[in-house]
Design a protein around this motif. Structure first.
Motif, PDB file in Angstrom:
ATOM      1  N   ALA A 130      83.474  47.019 -16.865  1.00 36.47           N
ATOM      2  CA  ALA A 130      84.536  47.926 -16.419  1.00 36.47           C
ATOM      3  C   ALA A 130      85.811  47.685 -17.223  1.00 36.47           C
ATOM      4  CB  ALA A 130      84.793  47.729 -14.932  1.00 36.47           C
ATOM      5  N   LEU A 131      86.157  46.418 -17.448  1.00 32.82           N
ATOM      6  CA  LEU A 131      87.381  46.126 -18.196  1.00 32.82           C
ATOM      7  C   LEU A 131      87.290  46.657 -19.616  1.00 32.82           C
ATOM      8  CD1 LEU A 131      88.589  42.568 -17.200  1.00 32.82           C
ATOM      9  CD2 LEU A 131      89.803  44.727 -17.005  1.00 32.82           C
ATOM     10  N   ALA A 132      86.061  46.661 -20.182  1.00 33.57           N
ATOM     11  CA  ALA A 132      85.919  47.152 -21.544  1.00 33.57           C
ATOM     12  C   ALA A 132      86.143  48.657 -21.611  1.00 33.57           C
ATOM     13  CB  ALA A 132      84.532  46.800 -22.080  1.00 33.57           C
ATOM     14  N   ARG A 133      85.891  49.371 -20.506  1.00 33.54           N
ATOM     15  CA  ARG A 133      86.015  50.829 -20.531  1.00 33.54           C
ATOM     16  C   ARG A 133      87.362  51.315 -20.023  1.00 33.54           C
ATOM     17  NH1 ARG A 133      81.419  53.760 -20.928  1.00 33.54           N
ATOM     18  NH2 ARG A 133      82.936  55.419 -21.289  1.00 33.54           N
ATOM     19  N   VAL A 134      88.254  50.412 -19.609  1.00 33.56           N
ATOM     20  CA  VAL A 134      89.549  50.843 -19.046  1.00 33.56           C
ATOM     21  C   VAL A 134      90.359  51.686 -20.034  1.00 33.56           C
ATOM     22  CG1 VAL A 134      91.790  49.937 -18.353  1.00 33.56           C
ATOM     23  CG2 VAL A 134      89.755  49.124 -17.242  1.00 33.56           C
ATOM     24  N   PRO A 135      90.388  51.366 -21.344  1.00 30.32           N
ATOM     25  CA  PRO A 135      91.172  52.232 -22.244  1.00 30.32           C
ATOM     26  C   PRO A 135      90.690  53.677 -22.278  1.00 30.32           C
ATOM     27  CG  PRO A 135      90.694  50.152 -23.302  1.00 30.32           C
ATOM     28  CD  PRO A 135      89.914  50.162 -22.031  1.00 30.32           C
ATOM     29  N   ASP A 136      89.420  53.943 -21.944  1.00 27.62           N
ATOM     30  CA  ASP A 136      88.942  55.327 -21.936  1.00 27.62           C
ATOM     31  C   ASP A 136      89.281  56.046 -20.643  1.00 27.62           C
ATOM     32  OD1 ASP A 136      85.880  54.304 -23.554  1.00 27.62           O
ATOM     33  OD2 ASP A 136      87.822  54.905 -24.369  1.00 27.62           O
ATOM     34  N   SER A 137      89.787  55.313 -19.653  1.00 25.59           N
ATOM     35  CA  SER A 137      89.900  55.923 -18.341  1.00 25.59           C
ATOM     36  C   SER A 137      91.184  56.716 -18.171  1.00 25.59           C
ATOM     37  CB  SER A 137      89.837  54.844 -17.262  1.00 25.59           C
ATOM     38  OG  SER A 137      90.987  54.019 -17.385  1.00 25.59           O
ATOM     39  N   GLY A 138      92.099  56.660 -19.115  1.00 28.74           N
ATOM     40  CA  GLY A 138      93.332  57.418 -18.999  1.00 28.74           C
ATOM     41  C   GLY A 138      94.503  56.628 -18.449  1.00 28.74           C
ATOM     42  N   VAL A 139      94.248  55.497 -17.808  1.00 26.69           N
ATOM     43  CA  VAL A 139      95.330  54.644 -17.331  1.00 26.69           C
ATOM     44  C   VAL A 139      95.061  53.247 -17.871  1.00 26.69           C
ATOM     45  CG1 VAL A 139      95.800  55.943 -15.238  1.00 26.69           C
ATOM     46  CG2 VAL A 139      94.060  54.191 -15.225  1.00 26.69           C
ATOM     47  N   SER A 140      96.094  52.410 -17.886  1.00 30.41           N
ATOM     48  CA  SER A 140      95.902  51.061 -18.405  1.00 30.41           C
ATOM     49  C   SER A 140      95.867  50.007 -17.322  1.00 30.41           C
ATOM     50  CB  SER A 140      96.983  50.716 -19.430  1.00 30.41           C
ATOM     51  OG  SER A 140      98.247  50.884 -18.861  1.00 30.41           O
ATOM     52  N   ASN A 141      96.164  50.367 -16.085  1.00 26.34           N
ATOM     53  CA  ASN A 141      96.044  49.421 -14.981  1.00 26.34           C
ATOM     54  C   ASN A 141      94.582  49.416 -14.530  1.00 26.34           C
ATOM     55  OD1 ASN A 141      96.422  47.803 -12.802  1.00 26.34           O
ATOM     56  ND2 ASN A 141      97.485  49.323 -11.568  1.00 26.34           N
ATOM     57  N   PRO A 142      93.886  48.276 -14.626  1.00 28.32           N
ATOM     58  CA  PRO A 142      92.451  48.302 -14.309  1.00 28.32           C
ATOM     59  C   PRO A 142      92.160  48.659 -12.859  1.00 28.32           C
ATOM     60  CG  PRO A 142      93.195  46.076 -14.779  1.00 28.32           C
ATOM     61  CD  PRO A 142      94.310  46.971 -15.133  1.00 28.32           C
ATOM     62  N   VAL A 143      93.083  48.301 -11.942  1.00 26.51           N
ATOM     63  CA  VAL A 143      92.839  48.629 -10.536  1.00 26.51           C
ATOM     64  C   VAL A 143      92.861  50.143 -10.341  1.00 26.51           C
ATOM     65  CG1 VAL A 143      93.739  48.365  -8.219  1.00 26.51           C
ATOM     66  CG2 VAL A 143      93.779  46.442  -9.776  1.00 26.51           C
ATOM     67  N   THR A 144      93.856  50.803 -10.921  1.00 32.81           N
ATOM     68  CA  THR A 144      93.922  52.273 -10.801  1.00 32.81           C
ATOM     69  C   THR A 144      92.742  52.919 -11.498  1.00 32.81           C
ATOM     70  OG1 THR A 144      96.305  52.114 -10.754  1.00 32.81           O
ATOM     71  CG2 THR A 144      95.388  54.262 -11.221  1.00 32.81           C
ATOM     72  N   ALA A 145      92.319  52.337 -12.646  1.00 31.20           N
ATOM     73  CA  ALA A 145      91.170  52.920 -13.346  1.00 31.20           C
ATOM     74  C   ALA A 145      89.937  52.877 -12.453  1.00 31.20           C
ATOM     75  CB  ALA A 145      90.932  52.162 -14.648  1.00 31.20           C
ATOM     76  N   VAL A 146      89.729  51.754 -11.774  1.00 29.52           N
ATOM     77  CA  VAL A 146      88.547  51.648 -10.918  1.00 29.52           C
ATOM     78  C   VAL A 146      88.687  52.578  -9.714  1.00 29.52           C
ATOM     79  CG1 VAL A 146      87.315  50.096  -9.394  1.00 29.52           C
ATOM     80  CG2 VAL A 146      87.959  49.340 -11.654  1.00 29.52           C
ATOM     81  N   LEU A 147      89.874  52.577  -9.085  1.00 29.61           N
ATOM     82  CA  LEU A 147      90.029  53.343  -7.846  1.00 29.61           C
ATOM     83  C   LEU A 147      89.987  54.843  -8.084  1.00 29.61           C
ATOM     84  CD1 LEU A 147      92.768  51.596  -5.715  1.00 29.61           C
ATOM     85  CD2 LEU A 147      90.386  51.896  -5.203  1.00 29.61           C
ATOM     86  N   LEU A 148      90.608  55.285  -9.178  1.00 31.99           N
ATOM     87  CA  LEU A 148      90.781  56.727  -9.350  1.00 31.99           C
ATOM     88  C   LEU A 148      89.852  57.315 -10.396  1.00 31.99           C
ATOM     89  CD1 LEU A 148      92.843  58.609  -7.973  1.00 31.99           C
ATOM     90  CD2 LEU A 148      93.399  56.245  -7.688  1.00 31.99           C
ATOM     91  N   ASN A 149      89.128  56.489 -11.134  1.00 27.14           N
ATOM     92  CA  ASN A 149      88.265  57.044 -12.156  1.00 27.14           C
ATOM     93  C   ASN A 149      86.826  56.573 -11.980  1.00 27.14           C
ATOM     94  OD1 ASN A 149      87.048  57.972 -14.446  1.00 27.14           O
ATOM     95  ND2 ASN A 149      88.806  57.601 -15.763  1.00 27.14           N
ATOM     96  N   PHE A 150      86.590  55.250 -12.081  1.00 28.03           N
ATOM     97  CA  PHE A 150      85.201  54.801 -12.016  1.00 28.03           C
ATOM     98  C   PHE A 150      84.621  54.977 -10.622  1.00 28.03           C
ATOM     99  CE2 PHE A 150      86.219  53.703 -16.023  1.00 28.03           C
ATOM    100  CZ  PHE A 150      86.765  52.462 -16.265  1.00 28.03           C
ATOM    101  N   ARG A 151      85.470  54.716  -9.614  1.00 23.10           N
ATOM    102  CA  ARG A 151      84.989  54.817  -8.228  1.00 23.10           C
ATOM    103  C   ARG A 151      85.817  55.840  -7.475  1.00 23.10           C
ATOM    104  NH1 ARG A 151      80.730  52.757  -9.407  1.00 23.10           N
ATOM    105  NH2 ARG A 151      80.077  50.642  -8.909  1.00 23.10           N
TER     106      ARG A 151
END
Lengths: 110, 235
Positions: B45-66
């Motif tokens: 998940a941390l490796a894909r955070v730059p593709d998620s549109g945000v740089s905060n990993p918690v927001t990336a997981v909450l609003l994108n991956f999950r």
């Protein structure tokens, strides 16, 4: 890990456990809720020590603040018995408006 | 607390079950810490955070991956509010506040609203996000209610469901738009992910703040009997 942080962590753990036991075993609901609010603030510190700042923010705001306010309101409702002296005491504490009359919908007793 | 205690067995059974659950959780935690050998999901998940549109990993997981889990959380909040509204009328409002509280509310509530807006924006690259900002808005509503404003900062009763369901509605609408664009439900294109996430988070912040303030009001404001009409419930 240096000694200062270790002491801090130990005090946090003891504080959390002590507050939890005190909140669960307190005789009055209001005292238990206030102890729970303090517990929530210490828990926010625990999240911060575990390097989870988003959780710390959420715990301080929701767990300690909003949950505490909701539970205080619930404790106030639960303590409302048909007791004029208790009503006067609660009214003076909560700065109530005078009762507008019997409500059309009955509150269910706990 | 005033009921006579007739039997200790329910308390012992509950304590035993909770103790067993605690031991199970402790075993699972220790196994995850020490015994797991494969690739860990956190690193992927941390490796894909730059593709998620945000740089905060918690927001990336909450609003994108999950994102679907967050959608369900908003639905749970809405369901809880409907439960609170179905239980009875709103509690009696507080009277006029003391002068210190009245002035304090005038300072603190705008600061809370500003902080909520800041947390909403900064959640993309620093600790923050929709839930924290919504909690601050809810706290502003609680302060207003404690200072004598019976509405707790909320709009009129027939507009409140719009606000509270609006967060969930925006989330589902965005998900369906992504499906119509061919990406899949709640799957964002990396170029537009940041603004999609911000749109969802804004609607979620307003919904969460309104729901928490309405939860503190304690019941359905539409069912409070008006004193002028002598006890008949308001529609």
């Amino acid at each position: 890990m240096n000694l200062l942080l270790l002491t801090f962590d130990l005090l946090l753990t003891l504080g959390i456990l002590g507050l939890a036991v005190a909140a669960l075993t307190s005789r009055s609901a209001r005292r238990g809720v206030i102890l729970f609010i303090a517990f929530g603030l210490l828990l926010a510190l625990v999240w911060a020590r575990l390097r989870a700042p988003d959780l710390a923010l959420a715990e301080a705001a929701i767990g300690a603040g909003l949950s505490g306010a909701l539970m205080l309101a619930a404790a106030r409702r639960a303590a409302r018995r048909p007791d004029p002296q208790l009503d006067r005491q609660l009214d003076s504490q909560a700065n109530h408006q005078p009762d507008p009359g019997p409500p059309a919908v009955q509150e269910s007793k706990p | 607390m005033s009921a006579p205690r007739t039997s200790l067995w329910p308390a012992i059974a509950i304590a035993g079950l909770l103790g067993g659950l605690g031991l199970l959780l402790a075993w699972a935690f220790l196994t995850a810490l020490l015994g797991y050998e494969g690739e860990r999901l956190a690193e992927i998940a941390l490796a894909r955070v730059p593709d998620s549109g945000v740089s905060n990993p918690v927001t990336a997981v909450l609003l994108n991956f999950r994102a679907y889990d967050t959608l369900l959380e908003l639905a749970v909040l809405l369901a809880a509010l409907l439960g609170i509204w179905s239980l009875g009328p709103a509690s009696l409002p507080y009277g006029a506040p003391e002068p210190v509280l009245a002035r304090l509310v005038g300072w603190v509530v705008p600061l809370l609203v500003l902080s909520a807006g800041y947390l909403l924006w900064v959640g993309g690259h620093a600790p923050g996000g929709a839930f924290q900002a919504g909690a601050l808005l809810g706290a502003a509503g609680v302060m207003l209610r404690l200072a004598g404003y019976a509405s707790a900062g909320l709009p009129r009763r027939h507009l409140q469901p719009v606000l509270m369901a609006g967060g969930l509605l925006a989330f589902v609408a965005v998900g369906l738009i992504q499906t119509a664009l061919g990406l899949g439900f709640l799957t964002y294109a990396p170029a537009s992910a940041k603004w999609v996430i911000l749109l969802i988070e804004t609607a979620a912040t307003l919904a969460i703040g309104a729901t928490l303030a309405a939860a503190f009001v304690g019941g359905d404001p539409a069912r409070v009997p008006r004193p002028a009409s002598g006890g008949a419930p308001a529609p």
